[in-house]
Design a protein around this motif. Structure first.
Motif, short mmCIF file in Angstrom:
data_model
loop_
_atom_site.label_atom_id
_atom_site.label_comp_id
_atom_site.label_asym_id
_atom_site.label_seq_id
_atom_site.Cartn_x
_atom_site.Cartn_y
_atom_site.Cartn_z
N GLY A 259 31.52 39.32 32.71
CA GLY A 259 30.77 40.29 33.77
C GLY A 259 31.17 40.03 35.13
N GLN A 260 31.96 39.35 35.40
CA GLN A 260 32.73 39.18 36.86
C GLN A 260 33.81 39.91 37.39
N VAL A 261 33.77 40.13 38.85
CA VAL A 261 34.86 40.85 39.33
C VAL A 261 35.51 39.82 40.19
N ILE A 262 36.87 39.48 39.83
CA ILE A 262 37.46 38.43 40.62
C ILE A 262 38.67 39.06 41.50
N PHE A 263 38.44 38.94 42.84
CA PHE A 263 39.30 39.75 43.60
C PHE A 263 40.53 38.57 43.84
N VAL A 264 41.77 39.19 44.23
CA VAL A 264 42.89 38.50 44.32
C VAL A 264 43.50 39.34 45.48
N GLU A 265 43.26 38.85 46.55
CA GLU A 265 43.76 39.73 47.90
C GLU A 265 43.58 38.91 49.16
N GLY A 266 43.70 37.46 48.77
CA GLY A 266 43.98 36.57 50.16
C GLY A 266 42.71 36.75 50.83
N GLY A 267 41.41 36.83 50.64
CA GLY A 267 40.25 36.75 51.54
C GLY A 267 40.09 37.93 52.08
N CYS A 268 40.84 39.19 51.94
CA CYS A 268 40.64 40.40 52.57
C CYS A 268 39.39 40.74 53.03
N VAL A 269 39.26 41.03 54.39
CA VAL A 269 37.91 41.48 54.64
C VAL A 269 37.56 42.84 54.95
N GLY A 270 38.54 43.75 54.57
CA GLY A 270 38.42 45.06 54.58
C GLY A 270 39.38 45.69 54.95
#
Length: 272
Positions: A259-270
Motif C-alpha cells: 500500500g505504499q507509494v515510493i518516490f524515486v525523484e532525488g528528493g524533489c520538492v515540487g
C-alpha cells in the motif's frame, strides 16, 4: 542478498524501452522468468531474447478487455506457469500542451482508457488468474504500479505531463493520483482476499533521461528548474527506478511492505 525471485514469473507491461526494458533486464539478471509486454515495438525485447532464454514477449492492446483476458490465458499456458508478479508500466504520450480548460472529451477519454482503464484491466485479470494459482505463487504475489511525481505535484498548463510508463510518457497527473492513491490503496486491501500474502505498491519516478525526453532535458529552461527543485542535484536513471521496482516486488525483502507509494525523484520538492 537473494531476493527470492529465481524462477518467479514476472510480467512487465510497456517493456519496449526506458524504465520497462531496464526492469526486464534486472529481473532476468536475478533469475526470474520474464514476460515482456509490448503494443507495437517488439524489437528491443527480441534483441534481448537472443541472450536470455528466460524471456518471452507478448503483444496486446491493454485498453481492450478481450485482449487482456487472452494475454493472461495464454501466459498461464506457457512453461513459465501463472504470473506471480506484475509491473504495470505501460502508457501513452500526448505531445500537446493543453490546459484543462481547453481539453476535449476525446483527449480525456483516450488518455483515461489507455492509461487508467488499461491498468485496471491488467490488475483485474491478474487477480482472477491468481484465484486458481498454487499457494506457492500466491505467497509471492505482488503488483507494482508505476506512477509519477506529477500525481503528487501536478503540472500547471501541461495537464498531459508525467514521466513514467514504457519509456517516459506524458499523461494526466490526475490519472497518476488515481493510480497512486486510489488504485494502490484499494488493491492492497483486496489482493489479500485472493492471496493472503499478496502485496500492492507503487513506484513514482521523477525526470528520467531516456530517448523520449532527452531533447527536452537538453533545454536549460527545462533541466534547470528540475535540478533546482531536486536536493540531490541529479536526474534519476532507468536503473534507479528498476532497482526500486525489483526490491518492492520481492517477498523476501519487502514481504511486509504494501500500500505504499515510493518516490524515486532525488528528493524533489515540487515544480519550479
Amino acid at each position: 542478498m537473494d531476493l527470492g525471485l529465481k524462477n518467479i514469473h514476472v510480467l512487465v507491461t510497456g517493456a519496449s524501452g526506458g524504465i520497462g526494458l531496464e526492469t526486464v533486464k534486472l529481473y532476468l539478471s536475478l533469475g526470474a522468468n520474464v514476460t515482456a509486454h509490448y503494443n507495437s515495438n517488439s524489437k528491443p525485447i527480441q534483441n534481448l531474447q537472443v541472450d536470455f532464454p528466460a524471456l518471452q514477449c507478448t503483444q496486446a492492446d491493454l485498453s481492450s478487455e478481450s485482449a487482456v483476458k487472452c494475454m493472461f490465458d495464454d501466459l498461464s499456458g506457457t512453461p513459465f506457469g501463472p504470473v506471480a508478479v506484475i509491473v504495470v508500466n505501460h502508457g501513452i504520450w500526448s505531445p500537446q500542451d493543453v490546459p484543462i480548460v481547453d481539453m476535449t472529451i476525446e483527449q480525456w477519454d483516450h488518455t483515461i482508457s489507455a492509461n487508467l482503464t488499461s491498468s485496471f484491466l491488467v490488475c483485474r485479470e491478474f487477480l482472477r488468474h491468481l484465484r486458481t494459482a498454487t499457494e506457492s505463487v500466491k505467497d509471492r504475489a505482488a503488483i507494482v504500479l508505476i506512477g509519477s511525481t506529477s500525481g503528487k505535484y501536478g503540472e500547471a498548463n501541461h495537464g498531459d505531463y508525467a514521466i513514467s510508463k514504457s519509456g517516459e510518457f506524458y499523461v494526466c497527473p490526475w490519472i497518476w493520483a488515481a493510480m497512486m492513491y486510489g488504485l494502490t490503496t484499494t488493491l492492497k486491501s483486496e489482493i489479500v482476499k485472493v492471496a493472503p500474502r499478496g502485496r500492492v505498491n507503487c513506484i513514482a519516478p521523477g525526470w528520467v533521461p531516456t530517448p523520449m525526453v532527452q531533447e527536452a532535458l537538453n533545454d536549460p529552461a527545462v533541466s534547470g528548474p528540475v535540478l533546482a527543485a531536486t536536493p540531490l542535484k541529479k536526474l534519476g536513471t532507468p536503473l534507479d527506478v528498476a532497482n526500486q521496482i525489483v526490491v518492492v516486488s520481492s517477498s523476501v525483502i519487502s514481504g511486509h511492505v504494501t500500500g505504499q507509494v515510493i518516490f524515486v525523484e532525488g528528493g524533489c520538492v515540487g515544480d519550479l
